[in-house]
Design a protein around this motif. Structure first.
Motif: not given
Length: 550
Positions: A41-68
């Protein structure tokens, strides 16, 4: 720190609930589906300026333990079905590598925001974005039969240079690098905000958000309106620079969290300007503007918070230092008072015991004088009487040192000018000039501890001159005044002797004088004269002490 972050507590509750294997599998599947839906769903907001999906995946991995992490990576792979297999697999792995790098640097959720941690997140985001951009370029280069139209579509409408393959590949590399970097830069600070403890000396988050909405919101709106009404004008370009100044001022006021809010608002305004208007800058330059301003704003905000935290720590340390100094001074003053009390007790005992015994001994010797004469020892009585008189004189000097009677009878200035200090100088052939400056009536407001200490320091200074300086003349100036609700007493003693600062040894009375001065919240200074030395000391008595001196 304040309370722990509610976001971290929620993550810990999820982990505690999913401690068993069936619940872990259920939570993993549901979490992966939810993350995939969010990424899609966030890909709809990804146009020329940013890739918010990359940021969302980044914080998901950063905030959750490695088993997830396997579930999150699976969600990232399957959330973009139209992406190539290489891009869909390699780019999430690069994001994971960046998070592992942060863990190696011990940059984890829940830690206090600092310039070092934010700087490391910037480095990791830039390296991960560069890696993902290189993957996009390699994928484009792997399709030579259709590279020209695909590159034109992916690189945007304004490639650098001509339409050569190298120019288009460079444009594609820079575009994806900035897109992923800005995507992480927009989302990661929000996660840090939610997980980090609130600074003690900063306004609450709600206040920061309200101020951002009421102050930076209109500024961003005005910038967007000018860009739409006057596209490409010089005035709009000037306002772009003023927008940076507004962000800096707001960050300086609100700290790092203000920088996050301002960066999100400005990024949205610039992106809307690009999407709705006809901006003067090319799209990649606009991207670079958003990335550079956003990165510098976050770093500046973190440095502001670091400075405030260090300033608060310094204030606390200074208060602690002042408290310890006050306690040390109180202890020194109590020791000084205890020393004076012990001196007075010894003086009373010497006077009462030895004085009376010596007087009785003299009486008995006088009565025994005829018996000694009849026994053929007529001079023995006189000799013994002379010894008792010498003992009385010695005890009198000891009593004068222990309890200066002249101080109680004459007052501070007269005790120095006409008492034992004057007699000491006269006996040594030292010419001593004593002066009083200031309001003499203030001497009566000195308490016994201060008056006695000043007297003893004057006595010790003159004794040092007599014993060590080989001086012919000394000048003693006593000055008293009232300033800032306290009595200030200055004692200045100068001589024309042979003393030199570089030859002073520990002791010589200077150490005891300095201890007395410090106990009375004062200071002592020594200066070299030609010839001689100058001793200048100052003590202070706060208002409210009972006056006993004169």
């Amino acid at each position: 720190m304040r309370n722990r972050s509610a976001t971290l507590e929620a993550v810990e509750k999820v982990q505690a609930w999913a401690s068993g294997r069936p619940r872990y599998l259920l939570a993993g599947v549901l979490g992966a589906l939810l993350l995939a839906a969010l990424l899609h769903g966030i890909a709809a907001l990804d146009f020329y300026h940013w890739e918010l999906g990359t940021g969302l995946l980044f914080i998901t991995l950063w905030c959750f333990p490695k088993k997830w992490w396997p579930w999150a990576l699976a969600a990232a792979v399957f959330s973009h079905p139209h992406a190539g297999p290489v891009t869909a697999v390699v780019e999430p792995l690069l994001v994971m590598a960046g998070v592992l790098w942060l863990h190696a640097w011990d940059v984890r959720p829940g830690a206090e925001v600092s310039l070092g941690r934010i700087g490391r997140i910037h480095v990791v985001a830039l390296v991960a974005a560069t890696g993902m951009a290189l993957v996009e370029v390699l994928v484009a280069m792997g399709s030579p039969e259709s590279w020209q139209p695909d590159l034109r579509e992916m690189a945007g409408a304004a490639p650098f240079g001509d339409a050569s393959r190298a120019s288009l590949l460079g444009n594609l590399l820079l575009r994806h690098l900035l897109c992923d970097f800005i995507g992480i830069l927009l989302v990661a600070p929000l996660a840090i905000w939610l997980t980090a403890p609130s600074p003690l000396h900063s306004p609450p988050s709600v206040a920061v958000l309200l101020r951002s909405a009421f102050i930076m919101g209109p500024v961003a709106g005005l910038y967007l309106w000018l860009g739409l009404v006057f596209p490409g004008s010089e005035f709009a370009e000037l306002f772009r620079l003023l927008l940076v100044a507004a962000v800096v001022v707001f960050t300086l006021w609100q700290g790092w969290r203000g920088a996050v809010a301002a960066m999100v608002l400005i990024s949205a305004a610039v992106a809307l300007e690009e999407a709705l208007g006809n901006p003067r800058m090319s799209p990649i330059v606009t991207q670079a503007y958003v990335g550079v301003v956003g990165a510098l704003t976050l770093l500046f905000g973190a440095s502001v918070d670091d400075f405030r935290r260090q300033a608060a720590d310094l204030v606390r340390a200074r208060r602690q230092e002042h408290r310890l100094l006050d306690e040390l001074q109180d202890a020194a003053l109590r020791n000084l008072q205890l020393e004076e009390s012990e001196r007075q007790r010894l003086a009373r005992e010497l006077h009462d015991e030895f004085g009376q015994n010596l007087a009785a001994l003299q009486t008995h010797l006088k009565l025994a004088a005829p018996h000694l004469a009849s026994a053929g020892r007529p001079g023995m009585g006189d000799l013994l009487l002379e010894l008792t008189r010498a003992m009385q004189r010695n005890i009198g000097r000891v009593l004068a040192d222990l309890r200066p009677a002249g101080l109680e009878q004459l007052g501070l200035f007269s005790a120095v000018d006409r008492g034992s200090v004057r007699r000491l100088a006269q006996d040594a052939g030292l010419r001593m000039d004593v002066r009083l400056e200031g309001d003499a009536r203030l001497l009566g407001q000195l308490d016994g501890t201060h008056a006695t200490a000043i007297y003893r320091m004057a006595q010790e200074a003159v004794t040092n001159i007599v014993r060590h300086a080989d001086a012919r003349r000394c000048q003693l100036t006593l000055r008293i005044s009232r300033r800032r609700r306290a009595l200030w007493v200055f004692l200045d003693i100068r001589d024309d002797g042979l003393g030199r600062l570089d030859r002073l040894l520990p002791g010589n009375g200077i150490t005891g004088m300095r201890d007395r001065v410090l106990a009375l919240n004062g200071a002592l200074y020594l200066h070299q004269l030609s010839p001689g030395l100058r001793l200048h000391l100052m003590v202070r008595q706060e208002d409210g002490a009972p006056g006993t001196g004169r």
